[in-house]
Design a protein around this motif. Structure first.
Motif, PDB file in Angstrom:
ATOM      1  N   ILE B  28       0.863  -1.181   0.000  1.00 51.57           N
ATOM      2  CA  ILE B  28       0.000   0.000   0.000  1.00 51.57           C
ATOM      3  C   ILE B  28       0.900   1.233   0.000  1.00 51.57           C
ATOM      4  O   ILE B  28       1.701   1.417   0.915  1.00 51.57           O
ATOM      5  CB  ILE B  28      -0.930   0.055   1.225  1.00 51.57           C
ATOM      6  CG1 ILE B  28      -1.601  -1.301   1.476  1.00 51.57           C
ATOM      7  CG2 ILE B  28      -1.972   1.155   1.033  1.00 51.57           C
ATOM      8  CD1 ILE B  28      -2.475  -1.324   2.722  1.00 51.57           C
ATOM      9  N   GLY B  29       0.787   2.054  -1.045  1.00 50.56           N
ATOM     10  CA  GLY B  29       1.616   3.258  -1.127  1.00 50.56           C
ATOM     11  C   GLY B  29       2.575   3.164  -2.292  1.00 50.56           C
ATOM     12  O   GLY B  29       3.246   2.137  -2.476  1.00 50.56           O
ATOM     13  N   ALA B  30       2.607   4.229  -3.113  1.00 57.27           N
ATOM     14  CA  ALA B  30       3.453   4.218  -4.312  1.00 57.27           C
ATOM     15  C   ALA B  30       4.451   5.370  -4.308  1.00 57.27           C
ATOM     16  O   ALA B  30       4.826   5.882  -5.364  1.00 57.27           O
ATOM     17  CB  ALA B  30       2.588   4.263  -5.560  1.00 57.27           C
ATOM     18  N   GLY B  31       4.857   5.770  -3.113  1.00 54.62           N
ATOM     19  CA  GLY B  31       5.967   6.727  -3.024  1.00 54.62           C
ATOM     20  C   GLY B  31       7.265   5.945  -3.100  1.00 54.62           C
ATOM     21  O   GLY B  31       7.278   4.754  -3.456  1.00 54.62           O
ATOM     22  N   VAL B  32       8.365   6.573  -2.717  1.00 50.53           N
ATOM     23  CA  VAL B  32       9.645   5.884  -2.819  1.00 50.53           C
ATOM     24  C   VAL B  32       9.681   4.654  -1.912  1.00 50.53           C
ATOM     25  O   VAL B  32      10.286   3.636  -2.281  1.00 50.53           O
ATOM     26  CB  VAL B  32      10.823   6.851  -2.507  1.00 50.53           C
ATOM     27  CG1 VAL B  32      10.843   7.258  -1.039  1.00 50.53           C
ATOM     28  CG2 VAL B  32      12.137   6.220  -2.892  1.00 50.53           C
TER      29      VAL B  32
END
Lengths: 353, 368
Positions: B28-32
């Motif tokens: 869950i989460g598509a940042g770095v």
């Protein structure tokens, strides 16, 4: 009072500076600033962006093989560095094309002089550690230093603006014989670079051709220079200058395709990211006006009863940018001394009442 | 006889189920943090875990994540409390990125070297990362003259990693490896629980929406991006009393220069505000007068997901119909890009333990 004004005008000293590269323009400015009330004219065949200086990357690091005493080189470089440093720290920096730049100078074999004469003049200097050297192919020794870069494509127009503010005239025209200027100027300052050869018949002046390629690579923040001086990468304000060549006696001003391929290939070895440059680079060629000893000195020329005073300031090779201000200041002092000789009360008209 | 054969077949089927090494992972989460966790998992387990399903869920993708707005400057905090695992993860990240420096990927990754200055008003101990960066040394008296009002400092060469390039590069690589991306806001772990064995929670500042965490706080930062191509060094000024990133800093990027100096703990506002703009602009111009001529391009505000320490740990959810694992990986404050790879590797270490635990136990279930 009117009489005194006319006398002032008649007495107004006239100085003619030949050449509008970095040496000519900075010398003209130094003369104008140290001799207020003096009329200064720059006469040149070429102005920026068509001078030799415009091709140079503009890094302040005086690499030159010369018989000029190192004390003089140190003095001129220190004065130039201090001057450009004050521009770097001011709001003028971007207009003047001046920036602070760090980088690496790397050698296949350690140089004869492990520490160069200018190491204490640049902003910071140290020898690279062994682990640092491993990043560069075929490198066994190196320096990391922080210096200044003076991009002439911006610096020369900036100097021209300051010259105009100081009342200096800029005249386009090719001087083919120094004597053409006799009578027009009290002192002629010869900053003609390679053009000084035909003007003076100087056999010691010769060109060393340098080709460069200017590319867009704004992610590059360091310079890389190979110790032999033929391969270098200098990120400037408007682009990155890749170089180069050192072809003694070669006067070709047009870019050479083989030289360009060689420059790119050599630079790619040290900076592989250059492969990501967008678009074609812009090629440039400059002929470094090289002389075993830099010529900075006054001369009284005589021909058939006529005489004229010349101050020479040429033969800087690849160190024109590095030494320009220090030598311009000294040239201006020589002009002032010369004028004191030929016109005992040259510049100020104090009230004699 | 027939009953015995039937029982054997049942047993074989049950044993076979335990032997299958499939793993279904949701990130869950598509940042770095999310993308690098996915990448590390793929690198490590795709060769041996078959089938390995990795799906990334996020409601925000590049270029709109927190990682995209950051300047991309590799540097941990200067006075870290020396959390040894974080020191290790920082160094692992630097070494990993440095290994890409001479590759043809560097450009596409938004990766390049930059040197510069950290300046202080008093002597400070050397940072934990002095040996991670290149050429670390103290500033000379001459260099300190560049910065009136500051009396001590460091010079070193570090890496810049621009999120706007790095995130797309990672996504492309992940897609090549069969990772799927789903634009969806996940409202609870239980929503994904039934379909996945492991959920990697890389939700940054919004982790609290999935699970309360009083340790997680926003530290609002506002930056001003300017065009100043003559700037070739980073400059980070510090005042130990004011706190990290509260003093002006200047970080040249590949195209624009990031000016900053705002760190507002507890401020959730993502709006740019003129007072902060002026503080950043005036602070930067005081440090470097030539910036007065820089062309202002845009402001950006981001919320650093601050926590006393990064939450990087496993949590088992004993739920029906089956247990699932959550590996938390959030709370990286202002050093997410700096530490991301070390954390991603730790995530894969934790996942490895989970994989090992799932290996067949050879217990015959008591159905006899």
């Amino acid at each position: 009072r009117g009489l005194r004004c006319r006398k002032q005008r008649m007495d107004r000293v006239r100085v003619g500076v030949i050449g509008a590269g970095i040496v000519g323009l900075s010398t003209a400015l130094c003369v104008a600033e140290s001799l207020p009330g003096c009329s200064v004219t720059v006469i040149a065949e070429k102005f920026s962006p068509h001078t030799t200086s415009d091709v140079a990357a503009g890094i302040l690091s005086p690499h030159l093989i010369t018989v000029t005493p190192v004390e003089s080189l140190r003095r001129w470089f220190a004065e130039t560095f201090a001057h450009v440093y004050s521009i770097a720290r001011s709001t003028e920096a971007p207009d003047a094309g001046v920036q602070i730049l760090s980088g690496w100078e790397i050698f296949k074999e350690p140089p004869e002089e492990r520490i160069p004469f200018w190491s204490d003049i640049v902003l910071a200097f140290r020898v690279m550690s062994d682990s640092e050297l491993t990043r560069f192919p075929e490198t066994t020794f190196g320096w990391m230093y922080t210096t200044l870069l003076c991009e002439c494509l911006l610096y020369l127009p900036w100097l021209e603006k300051r010259l105009k503010q100081a009342g200096v005239q800029l005249e386009a025209g090719k001087v083919t014989d120094l004597w053409d200027l006799e009578g027009k100027y009290d002192v002629v300052v010869n900053c003609a670079g390679l053009g000084a050869g035909p003007l003076t018949g100087d056999p010691l002046l010769h060109p060393v051709r340098g080709q460069v390629l200017k590319v867009r690579a704004p992610w590059l923040k360091h310079f890389i220079r190979c110790g032999d001086g033929t391969t270098y990468i200098y990120p400037g304000v408007t682009g990155v200058t890749l170089g180069g060549t050192r072809q003694a006696g070669d006067r070709r001003l047009g870019p050479d395709a083989a030289d360009e391929r060689s420059i790119l290939a050599r630079c790619l070895v040290y900076e592989p990211s250059l492969a990501g440059c967008r678009g074609l680079g812009e090629a440039g060629v400059g002929l470094r006006p090289t002389r075993r000893a830099l010529r900075l000195g006054g001369e009284r020329l005589e021909r058939g009863g006529r005489s004229m005073w010349v101050v020479h300031n040429y033969g800087h090779g690849g160190a024109g940018v590095s030494l320009h201000w220090g030598m311009a200041r000294e040239a201006a002092r020589l002009v002032k001394e010369t004028l004191a000789q030929i016109r005992p009360q040259p510049t100020h008209n104090k009230s004699k009442l | 006889m027939e009953a015995w054969l039937h029982l054997n077949a049942q047993t074989e089927e049950l044993v076979g189920q335990h032997c299958r090494t499939e793993m279904r992972v949701a990130v869950i989460g598509a940042g770095v943090i999310g993308l690098s966790s996915a990448q590390c998992i793929i690198n490590r387990f795709q060769p041996t875990v078959k089938p390995l399903t990795v799906i990334v869920y996020a409601d925000t993708f590049t270029p709109d994540t927190t990682s995209d707005g950051a300047a991309g400057f590799w540097q941990p905090y200067v006075l870290d409390e020396g959390k040894p695992e974080e020191v290790k993860w920082n160094k692992e990240t630097f070494d990993y990125l440095l290994s890409y420096m001479s590759s043809s990927d560097a450009n596409e990754m938004g990766l390049f070297l930059q040197s510069g200055y950290n300046i202080f008003k008093e002597p400070v101990p050397d940072p934990s990362w002095k040996d991670a960066v290149l050429g670390f040394r103290h500033l000379t008296t001459k260099e300190l003259k560049l910065f009136p009002g500051f009396s001590y400092g460091w010079f070193n060469t570090t890496l810049m990693l621009e999120g706007k390039s790095y995130l797309p590069w990672m996504m492309a690589k992940l897609k090549e490896c069969g990772v799927k991306f789903v634009e969806k806001k996940i409202s609870s772990f239980q929503e994904l629980g039934p379909d996945f064995d492991v959920i990697v929670n890389c939700t940054g500042i919004r982790a609290q929406e999935l699970q309360p965490d009083p340790e997680l706080k926003p530290a609002r930062g506002q930056i001003v991006k300017v065009y100043a191509p003559w700037m070739k060094h980073f400059i980070v000024s510090h005042d130990l009393k004011a706190g990290i990133y509260s003093m002006p800093y200047i970080l040249p990027g590949s195209k624009l220069v990031t000016m900053g100096g705002i760190f507002q703990l507890g401020n959730w506002s993502e709006e740019n505000n003129p007072k902060d703009h002026n503080k950043v602009w005036e602070g930067g111009c005081k440090l470097v007068p030539s910036l007065k001529n820089a062309k202002i391009v845009e402001d950006w505000t981001g919320l650093r997901p601050v926590r006393n320490r990064i939450r990087l740990e496993r949590q088992t959810f004993e739920s029906r119909p089956q247990t699932f694992e959550v590996i938390h990986n959030y709370g990286h404050g202002g050093y997410g890009l700096t530490i991301h790879w070390g954390c991603a590797m730790e995530v894969s270490n934790i996942l490895d333990k989970i994989v090992q635990e799932r290996k067949p136990s050879w217990k015959i279930p008591s159905r006899l």
